[in-house]
Design a protein around this motif. Structure first.
Motif, mmCIF file in Angstrom:
data_model
loop_
_atom_site.group_PDB
_atom_site.id
_atom_site.type_symbol
_atom_site.label_atom_id
_atom_site.label_comp_id
_atom_site.label_asym_id
_atom_site.label_seq_id
_atom_site.Cartn_x
_atom_site.Cartn_y
_atom_site.Cartn_z
ATOM 1 N N ASP A 32 0.082 4.911 -1.079
ATOM 2 C CA ASP A 32 0.921 5.512 -2.116
ATOM 3 C C ASP A 32 1.947 4.489 -2.597
ATOM 4 O O ASP A 32 2.533 3.760 -1.798
ATOM 5 N N ARG A 33 2.151 4.438 -3.899
ATOM 6 C CA ARG A 33 3.155 3.576 -4.539
ATOM 7 C C ARG A 33 2.849 2.090 -4.389
ATOM 8 O O ARG A 33 3.717 1.243 -4.600
ATOM 9 N N PHE A 34 1.609 1.755 -4.025
ATOM 10 C CA PHE A 34 1.254 0.332 -3.914
ATOM 11 C C PHE A 34 1.254 -0.332 -5.292
ATOM 12 O O PHE A 34 1.663 -1.486 -5.432
ATOM 13 N N LYS A 35 0.835 0.396 -6.311
ATOM 14 C CA LYS A 35 0.806 -0.190 -7.656
ATOM 15 C C LYS A 35 2.209 -0.574 -8.110
ATOM 16 O O LYS A 35 2.385 -1.578 -8.801
ATOM 17 N N ALA A 53 1.075 -11.589 -5.436
ATOM 18 C CA ALA A 53 1.263 -12.282 -4.157
ATOM 19 C C ALA A 53 1.957 -11.364 -3.160
ATOM 20 O O ALA A 53 1.578 -11.295 -1.980
ATOM 21 N N ALA A 54 2.979 -10.641 -3.611
ATOM 22 C CA ALA A 54 3.652 -9.681 -2.735
ATOM 23 C C ALA A 54 2.709 -8.544 -2.360
ATOM 24 O O ALA A 54 2.712 -8.070 -1.215
ATOM 25 N N GLY A 55 1.889 -8.103 -3.320
ATOM 26 C CA GLY A 55 0.917 -7.055 -3.017
ATOM 27 C C GLY A 55 -0.077 -7.493 -1.959
ATOM 28 O O GLY A 55 -0.425 -6.732 -1.049
ATOM 29 N N ASP A 56 -0.541 -8.753 -2.050
ATOM 30 C CA ASP A 56 -1.477 -9.267 -1.039
ATOM 31 C C ASP A 56 -0.813 -9.342 0.328
ATOM 32 O O ASP A 56 -1.415 -8.985 1.356
ATOM 33 N N ALA A 57 0.437 -9.807 0.363
ATOM 34 C CA ALA A 57 1.156 -9.881 1.643
ATOM 35 C C ALA A 57 1.340 -8.484 2.240
ATOM 36 O O ALA A 57 1.211 -8.287 3.457
ATOM 37 N N LEU A 58 1.618 -7.512 1.368
ATOM 38 C CA LEU A 58 1.781 -6.132 1.852
ATOM 39 C C LEU A 58 0.469 -5.601 2.429
ATOM 40 O O LEU A 58 0.456 -4.952 3.482
ATOM 41 N N LEU A 59 -0.649 -5.883 1.785
ATOM 42 C CA LEU A 59 -1.949 -5.423 2.293
ATOM 43 C C LEU A 59 -2.246 -6.016 3.666
ATOM 44 O O LEU A 59 -2.782 -5.339 4.549
ATOM 45 N N ARG A 60 -1.890 -7.285 3.853
ATOM 46 C CA ARG A 60 -2.127 -7.902 5.162
ATOM 47 C C ARG A 60 -1.275 -7.231 6.248
ATOM 48 O O ARG A 60 -1.738 -7.004 7.367
ATOM 49 N N GLN A 61 -0.023 -6.910 5.925
ATOM 50 C CA GLN A 61 0.826 -6.232 6.904
ATOM 51 C C GLN A 61 0.316 -4.823 7.199
ATOM 52 O O GLN A 61 0.338 -4.363 8.345
ATOM 53 N N VAL A 62 -0.144 -4.127 6.156
ATOM 54 C CA VAL A 62 -0.707 -2.783 6.360
ATOM 55 C C VAL A 62 -1.918 -2.871 7.276
ATOM 56 O O VAL A 62 -2.101 -2.049 8.189
ATOM 57 N N LEU A 120 3.240 5.195 10.823
ATOM 58 C CA LEU A 120 3.330 3.729 10.838
ATOM 59 C C LEU A 120 3.497 3.166 9.426
ATOM 60 O O LEU A 120 4.324 2.286 9.180
ATOM 61 N N VAL A 121 2.702 3.672 8.492
ATOM 62 C CA VAL A 121 2.717 3.115 7.135
ATOM 63 C C VAL A 121 3.998 3.505 6.397
ATOM 64 O O VAL A 121 4.457 2.758 5.511
ATOM 65 N N SER A 122 4.587 4.625 6.740
ATOM 66 C CA SER A 122 5.807 5.053 6.036
ATOM 67 C C SER A 122 7.033 4.240 6.449
ATOM 68 O O SER A 122 8.059 4.284 5.773
ATOM 69 N N ILE A 162 6.387 2.358 1.368
ATOM 70 C CA ILE A 162 5.231 3.013 0.750
ATOM 71 C C ILE A 162 4.797 4.158 1.657
ATOM 72 O O ILE A 162 5.453 4.481 2.637
ATOM 73 N N GLY A 163 3.687 4.754 1.346
ATOM 74 C CA GLY A 163 3.113 5.795 2.187
ATOM 75 C C GLY A 163 1.602 5.719 2.090
ATOM 76 O O GLY A 163 1.047 4.813 1.461
ATOM 77 N N THR A 164 0.937 6.659 2.710
ATOM 78 C CA THR A 164 -0.521 6.687 2.621
ATOM 79 C C THR A 164 -1.011 8.121 2.602
ATOM 80 O O THR A 164 -0.474 8.986 3.298
ATOM 81 N N SER A 165 -2.006 8.372 1.773
ATOM 82 C CA SER A 165 -2.679 9.666 1.729
ATOM 83 C C SER A 165 -4.020 9.517 2.450
ATOM 84 O O SER A 165 -4.720 8.520 2.260
#
Length: 801
Positions: A412-415, A424-433, A479-481, A493-496
């Protein structure tokens, strides 16, 4: 005779020796010949393996360059907003930093005749002095003649003084052909080309790669769809020799193999004798393809887009893979005594060589398989591995009855992170997730990234599968929140999550994935950052939604839609000033369906475009027969604003009906202003220029940014009925309405209050200074045949419930 008899005993004595010498010589010659043949075979196997490895390395390197160009295409297709020149230049520079083989990158938008002047002015504003769309004439450029369509160089990594800016690829036949090929096939297309602004010492060995870019969210299934929805092209030009050389240097290419890359086979090739390589790793003079194939060689291809360059490899002269017959010479010198050992050596060496070759090939295939099933960004398994593992789990389910669960995750709210902080920040966030998700998994569970911000989990059998799945989902959501720390930013962010359990929810891959997706959709609809387990009601809802969508399509085609009209009146005089057009759907079995049950569905499926056109045309046609002092107000959906022909459609509706533009009022919600602000502002100015009035609908329910009122040319503000409903009970609502009225007067705008249902509300609104009122107090929406235009408006003496 006396000498012969003396020599005869010696001959008999040494006969075994002589025979041994003869046999030894024979075996030596035969053995040497065998060794010579073996050396040829072994060297050929080793050479072919080495050549194939070098070709794979070159292909992987080329794919890396192409994938970076595809990333540019993703940049253009992933956002509804226009990519700026600085964003393009920064993103391109970072993509191809330390990649010397890339000469230049360009963005070629699709420009029609009407847009030409706008694009030329925009480029000049960006600092490209004297920018004009140009055509190629001889070896120079000239201003392009008028045409229905252009593909000019608009953004480029070249200096802004470069003459390539504005070059229309549509005027260069071979380049136009490659653009059309890429567009129609939705594939990467490539040609061998030369630069029209050549680099020093350039020759016809550069490669032009074209990647089509389509408008976001549009179809590209058919060729007609691709031609209609094409937005432009990302074009890259490679220095092929420099690119291949950099790949070989970076990967530590073997000097034992000389690689030659020849142009693709085309009608331009006169003969193989005249075909010289575009690239050769050998230090010797260039050799034609005919000369290469007459000796020991390996043949393959280097795929660039949809075109294959011919690869021919030969052993490097004097290198370790060149056959020198050293062992055959040694066998011939040593002679008869080494024949047996040599034969044993040949057998063992051949067997070892074969084993080594098979081991190398097996290792290469294993590495390729592992790479094909791994997500490069996060290191997690990808969709291919996930689906393969899901097939295995289904097989175990049928044989051993072991249950398992599928969890589909969508961030959620990744976009928002991607849009605000960059990819680049989005890619770094995906790796942490990915790391957090892995920490929540058991060793035997499968976690995969399906693409974008979508992840999936296969949870193997537990004691209580449903309880295990919900416990894992709750742990993941927690964890994701928790906040993520990116360079210079703290992101939340969050996750559905959607959950499907086998065998309860199905026993095959397609059923489980579909039901997990339905559960995921329910989670996102429920407010996000939660999880949902599939139940049968979801399928029923989907079926009902699909049925309603089909009925709506039929309704538009069969004219089952009706336009009803609700009046709005002058707050001071009470006189009727116009009507708002409201659509109703008269279903053949369900009766009259209100708009709140089908408008959102129409917007999701795109049916709002033909539906909106029907309402506008019918409203204009009906209003043309009313008294000339009555206005007609029509709502436009945010989806309609994305249509390129919207202005022409409005003008056609006015022209066909004969309604003066000054009597038409277009109502727009605040959500329209959040996207494509520049384009929408220009569109609204065009509407104003022909006399159409503009109203900001439902003011106060969205973002309510005051900048919209000053930046966009509105004539009227419509206050949402949620403020009117509490007007007589809550002083705050009166204060808000008063503030809006004061603001509107300062901006020279009128104010309409919606949802007026009681005489007390109307009197209060009139005291606050509104200009117009609309609601059940003055009349409910009615079909045109039930409206009496000669009768005065008489508000109900009792509250309009």
């Amino acid at each position: 005779m006396t000498g012969w008899w003396r020599a005869a005993p010696l001959l008999g004595l040494y006969r075994p020796a002589l025979v041994a010498v003869g046999v030894g010589l024979l075996f030596s010659v035969v053995g040497a010949a065998a060794v010579a043949r073996w050396e040829d075979r072994v060297n050929r196997i080793e050479f072919e393996n080495a050549a194939e490895t070098e070709a794979i390395v070159m292909q992987n390197g080329m794919n890396e360059y192409i994938s970076r160009l595809v990333a540019l295409r993703t940049l253009f297709e992933s956002t509804n907003q226009e990519i700026t020149r600085s964003e393009f230049e920064t993103f391109s520079a970072r993509l191809f930093e330390r990649h010397p083989g890339m000469l230049r990158i360009a963005w070629l938008p699709r420009v029609n005749r009407k847009e030409r002047a706008e694009y030329e002015a925009a480029a000049i504003t960006d600092g490209v002095s004297g920018y004009r769309i140009k055509s190629l004439e001889g070896d120079g450029f000239a201003v392009a003649p008028q045409s229905d369509e252009y593909f000019p160089v608009f953004y480029s990594t070249q200096p802004k003084t470069s003459s390539v800016y504005g070059m229309d690829y549509a005027t260069v036949p071979e380049r136009r052909a490659v653009l059309e090929r890429a567009r129609d096939n939705d594939r990467i297309a490539a040609i061998r080309t030369r630069l029209f602004e050549p680099k020093e010492g350039s020759r016809l060995s550069d490669v032009l790669v074209a990647i089509p870019v389509y408008a976001k969210g549009t179809s590209r299934e058919e060729i007609a769809d691709r031609r209609r929805n094409l937005a432009g092209f990302v074009v890259g030009i490679f220095d092929l020799p420099l690119l291949i050389q950099s790949i070989r240097v970076t990967t530590g290419a073997s000097p034992a193999v000389s690689m030659n890359v020849y142009p693709p086979f085309t009608a331009r090739i006169v003969s193989l004798e005249e075909t010289l390589p575009d690239y050769s790793s050998a230090a010797t003079p260039l050799r034609s393809i005919r000369d290469v194939v007459q000796a020991v060689h390996w043949s393959g291809s280097l795929k660039i887009g949809d075109t294959d360059w011919q690869v021919r490899a030969v052993p490097t002269a004097g290198g370790p893979l060149a056959t020198t017959y050293d062992r055959a010479g040694a066998v011939l010198i040593v002679g008869m005594l080494l024949t047996l050992s040599l034969s044993t050596y040949l057998m063992l060496a051949s067997r070892n060589s074969r084993r080594l070759s098979l081991a190398n090939r097996r290792g290469l295939e294993l590495a390729q398989t592992e790479l094909a099933q791994t997500d490069i960004l996060t290191g997690l398994p990808n969709r291919a591995f996930f689906l393969s593992r899901l097939d295995e789990m289904n097989s175990q389910l049928s044989m051993r009855g072991l249950p398992f669960s599928i969890l589909m995750l969508d961030l959620d709210r990744f976009k928002n992170v991607n849009d605000s902080l960059g990819h680049a920040a989005g890619d770094a966030l995906l790796r942490q997730v990915a790391q957090r998700l892995k920490s929540a998994m058991r060793a035997n569970d499968v976690l995969a990234r399906l693409g974008g911000d979508e992840f999936a989990i296969i949870q193997e059998a537990g004691e209580d599968q449903r309880a295990c799945s919900t416990e894992l989902a709750a742990r993941i959501a927690k964890l994701v929140s928790e906040p993520f720390l990116l360079p210079g930013h703290r992101v939340e962010i969050g996750t559905s999550i959607g959950i499907a359990i086998a065998p309860d929810h199905g026993g095959d891959q397609e059923q489980l994935l579909k039901k997990a997706d339905l559960a995921l959709y329910r989670s996102k609809s429920a407010g996000r950052n939660c999880f949902t387990i599939y139940d049968e009601a979801m399928s029923a809802e989907l079926e009902a939604r699909n049925t309603l969508e089909g009925d709506l399509r039929d309704a538009i085609a069969r004219c089952q839609l009706e336009v009803h009209y609700q009046p709005f009146v002058d707050a001071l005089s009470g006189a009727r000033r116009g009507f708002e057009a409201l659509v109703r759907w008269r279903h053949p079995t369900r009766g009259l369906i209100p708009p709140d049950q089908f408008i959102s569905l129409a917007e999701e499926t795109g049916l709002i475009v033909p539906l909106g056109e029907f309402v506008l045309r019918r409203a204009c046609a009906d209003a043309a027969g009313w008294p000339s002092d009555l206005m007609i107000a029509v709502n436009l959906s945010p989806i309609q604003f994305k249509e390129a022909e919207l202005f022409e459609m409005i003008c056609a509706a006015l022209a066909d009906s004969g309604l003066p533009p000054q009597r038409l009022e277009i109502e727009i919600t605040e959500s329209v202003l959040l996207e494509r602000a520049v384009e929408n502002h220009a569109f609204m100015e065009r509407l104003k220029s022909i006399g159409i009035e503009l109203a900001l609908d439902d003011f106060g329910t969205g973002y309510s940014s005051l900048s919209y009122l000053t930046a966009f040319p509105f004539d009227k503000i419509k206050i949402d009925k949620s403020f009117i409903r509490n007007l007589t009970d809550q002083p705050r609502s009166s204060a808000i309405v008063s503030a809006i009225v004061t603001l509107a007067r300062g901006l020279d705008m009128s104010v309409t209050a919606e949802g007026v249902e009681t005489r007390e509300e109307f009197e209060r609104l009139r005291a606050l200074g509104i200009n117009f009122a609309q609601g059940y107090l003055f009349g409910r929406p009615q079909p045109i045949e039930r409206i009496l235009f000669d009768a005065p408006v008489k508000p109900s003496r009792r509250d309009a419930a």
